[in-house]
Design an enzyme around this catalytic site. Structure first.
Site, short mmCIF file in Angstrom:
data_model
loop_
_atom_site.label_atom_id
_atom_site.label_comp_id
_atom_site.label_asym_id
_atom_site.label_seq_id
_atom_site.Cartn_x
_atom_site.Cartn_y
_atom_site.Cartn_z
N LYS A 179 0.86 -1.19 0.00
CA LYS A 179 0.00 0.00 0.00
C LYS A 179 0.90 1.24 0.00
O LYS A 179 1.89 1.28 0.74
CB LYS A 179 -0.89 -0.02 1.25
CG LYS A 179 -1.89 1.12 1.33
CD LYS A 179 -2.78 0.98 2.56
CE LYS A 179 -3.88 2.02 2.62
NZ LYS A 179 -4.80 1.83 3.75
N SER A 196 -9.75 1.93 2.63
CA SER A 196 -8.85 2.70 1.80
C SER A 196 -7.78 1.86 1.09
O SER A 196 -7.15 2.36 0.17
CB SER A 196 -8.14 3.76 2.65
OG SER A 196 -7.29 3.13 3.59
N SER A 251 -10.00 -0.43 6.79
CA SER A 251 -9.41 -0.32 5.46
C SER A 251 -8.71 -1.55 4.91
O SER A 251 -8.33 -1.56 3.74
CB SER A 251 -8.41 0.83 5.43
OG SER A 251 -9.10 2.02 5.30
N1 GLN Z 1 -13.30 4.21 6.08
C1 GLN Z 1 -12.66 4.67 7.26
C2 GLN Z 1 -12.27 6.11 7.11
O1 GLN Z 1 -12.57 6.66 6.11
C3 GLN Z 1 -11.48 3.81 7.60
C4 GLN Z 1 -10.25 4.14 6.86
C5 GLN Z 1 -9.07 3.29 7.25
O2 GLN Z 1 -9.21 2.26 7.90
N2 GLN Z 1 -7.89 3.76 6.92
O3 GLN Z 1 -11.70 6.70 7.97
#
Ligand code: GLN
Length: 492
Positions: free
Chosen positions: A84, A160, A184
């Site tokens: 990532k 994400s 994410s």
């Molecule tokens: N969807 C969540 C957010 O927008 C989690 C994102 C993540 O785990 N990095 O914060």
């Protein structure tokens, strides 16, 4: 024996490891097959931000030479993976999906990358797309464009860790690393039909991971199978002097949890996780998976996690609050985007940040700064921290009576690209089932458990006690054998 390119990229991490050891394939062949798969698929999917093909081919050559010499070999020697693009790898661009870091070349390597690549011997094929600074649940918030779901290119892969899930699902890499602050790893894994595991907070070092919300961020694997998740975890876990929140507890050999049964194990099913509005296809697939666990000899116990309904509100105070302070470092002075032509300092700060950050990141910074401002701190941030404790206690109580918890990962399958870009609240609300674990610091895993009515992948959520990733692997591996197989993606 010579294997065709499709036989090579359809392998799992474990089967490729075996084939390398048996001399059926070389690391060069594996890397080349995956690089051609990327060439064929990624124009459409957009899972990669940066490809590191030349470095990968060099590394494959070295790996093959090392193997030829024999002796004790690193466990993942010569196996192609993806990272990532929130994880620093020295000398390679690390963008965090942001214009702010569009040209930032990492001067050092994250501990998880060092362990996976430098120590365990895996080969990175490149840096994978993500929502900007890991803020989002769709992959659409990337400065580098949205990633597509390999099973339905008009839909999001989730986020994400959008690129990590899409790249593994479409066989462009054998496995990938993602990060999970509020879901994410697990949510995109669920939407793309792959395995995603978020370890206990502190199991994996955060050193060299671009910070979003430091009390929640955690690195973990995205893989094709539970066995592969165990191999990846073995490589990346462990205490790190560079991260004071990393845990010094012994790391077991997670492959010891494979191939076991789940007879007599108590699996809790939280009433609150079958929320109102849950997609009927998701509910059906998850309930069918829980029934399989019962058939396999587990005892299914209904449990309650009463503070679940406060989790979204709590997270969306704590995460933006921490993000607003973490992101204060991007001021246009030391590194990252700097606006041109500003006549004084404050104008330079303001313009650099306005130009460098996308809309969602700016929204989070504003929420965070507001929640932390004097006069509001106690009412918002202080309060959220108290509710966080209540959420953690819900789990502590539940785990007095059960060994593991099973639930859906997301209340819905992958949605259409563009459908929600103007409705951030709807995205926030869909994190309801993944966020509570991050607030409590617990490990969680998504494994493929079939499809909804439209044929879109659905994930089963397994939630463990603190530091008990081993039980997640045990249950996941056992169920994987009786659940519908992971959906595959045909060639371009
Ligand atoms: N969807 C969540 C957010 O927008 C989690 C994102 C993540 O785990 N990095 O914060």
């Amino acid at each position: 024996m010579s294997l065709s390119p499709s036989e090579l990229h359809e392998m799992t991490l474990a089967s490729a490891k075996k084939a390398l050891a048996a001399g059926d394939v070389s690391s060069r062949e594996l890397v080349e097959a995956h690089l051609s798969r990327i060439d064929a698929m990624d124009g459409e999917l957009n899972a990669f931000i940066t490809r590191t093909a030349d470095q990968a081919l060099d590394a494959a050559k070295t790996a093959d030479e090392t193997r030829a010499k024999g002796g004790d070999l690193p466990p993942l020697l010569g196996l192609p993976v993806g990272l990532k693009d929130l994880l620093c790898a020295k000398g390679v661009k690390t963008t965090a999906g942001s214009r702010m870091l569009e040209n930032f070349v990492a001067p050092y390597t994250a501990t998880c990358v060092r362990k996976l690549v430098d120590e365990a011997g895996a080969i990175s094929l490149g840096k994978l797309n993500l929502d900007e600074f890991a803020m989002g649940s769709s992959g659409e918030n990337s400065f580098f464009g949205a990633t597509k779901n390999p099973h339905a290119p008009d839909r999001v892969p989730g986020g994400s860790s959008s690129g990590s899930a899409a790249a593994v699902a479409s066989d462009m890499v054998l496995a990938a690393l993602g990060t999970d602050t509020g879901g994410s790893i697990r949510q995109p894994a669920s939407h793309c039909g792959v395995v995603g595991l978020k370890p206990t907070y502190g199991r994996v070092s955060r050193y060299g991971v671009v910070a979003f919300a430091s009390s929640l961020d955690q690195v973990g694997p995205v893989t094709k199978t539970v066995e592969d998740a165990a191999l990846m975890l073995n490589a990346i876990c462990g205490v790190d002097p560079f991260d004071a929140t990393s845990l010094s507890e012994t790391v077991p050999d997670f492959t010891q949890s494979l191939g076991r049964d789940i007879k007599g194990l108590r699996i809790g099913v939280p009433t609150e996780y079958f929320v109102e509005g849950i997609d009927p296809g998701v509910k059906r697939a998850v309930e069918a998976a829980i029934a399989k666990a019962k058939d396999a000899g587990a005892e299914i116990v209904e449990i309650s996690l009463p503070h679940t309904k406060y989790a979204v509100g709590t997270y969306y105070i704590i995460a933006p609050a921490e993000a607003s302070s973490n992101l204060a470092r991007y001021d246009g002075v030391r590194y990252g985007h700097r606006a041109e032509g500003a006549s004084e300092l404050v104008e330079m700060y303001t313009r650099s940040r306005t130009e460098g950050f996308g809309e969602e990141v700016r929204r989070r910074i504003m929420i965070g700064v507001f929640a932390l401002s004097s006069g509001y701190y106690d009412a918002y941030y202080g309060r959220a921290c108290q509710v966080r404790t209540l959420i953690r206690r819900d789990f502590e109580t539940a785990f007095e009576n059960v060994d593991v918890i099973a639930a859906p990962v997301s209340p819905e399958p992958a949605f259409k690209i563009g459908e929600r870009v103007d409705d951030p609240l709807k995205n926030y609300l869909s994190d309801i089932l993944t966020i509570p674990l991050n607030l409590a610091g617990l490990p969680g895993m998504s494994i493929p458990c079939g499809a909804d009515d439209q044929g879109l992948p659905v994930g089963l959520h397994l939630i463990g006690k603190p530091l008990d990733e081993a039980t997640l692997i045990r249950v996941g591996d056992c169920l994987e054998k009786v659940l519908p197989p992971r959906p595959t993606v045909k060639g371009a």
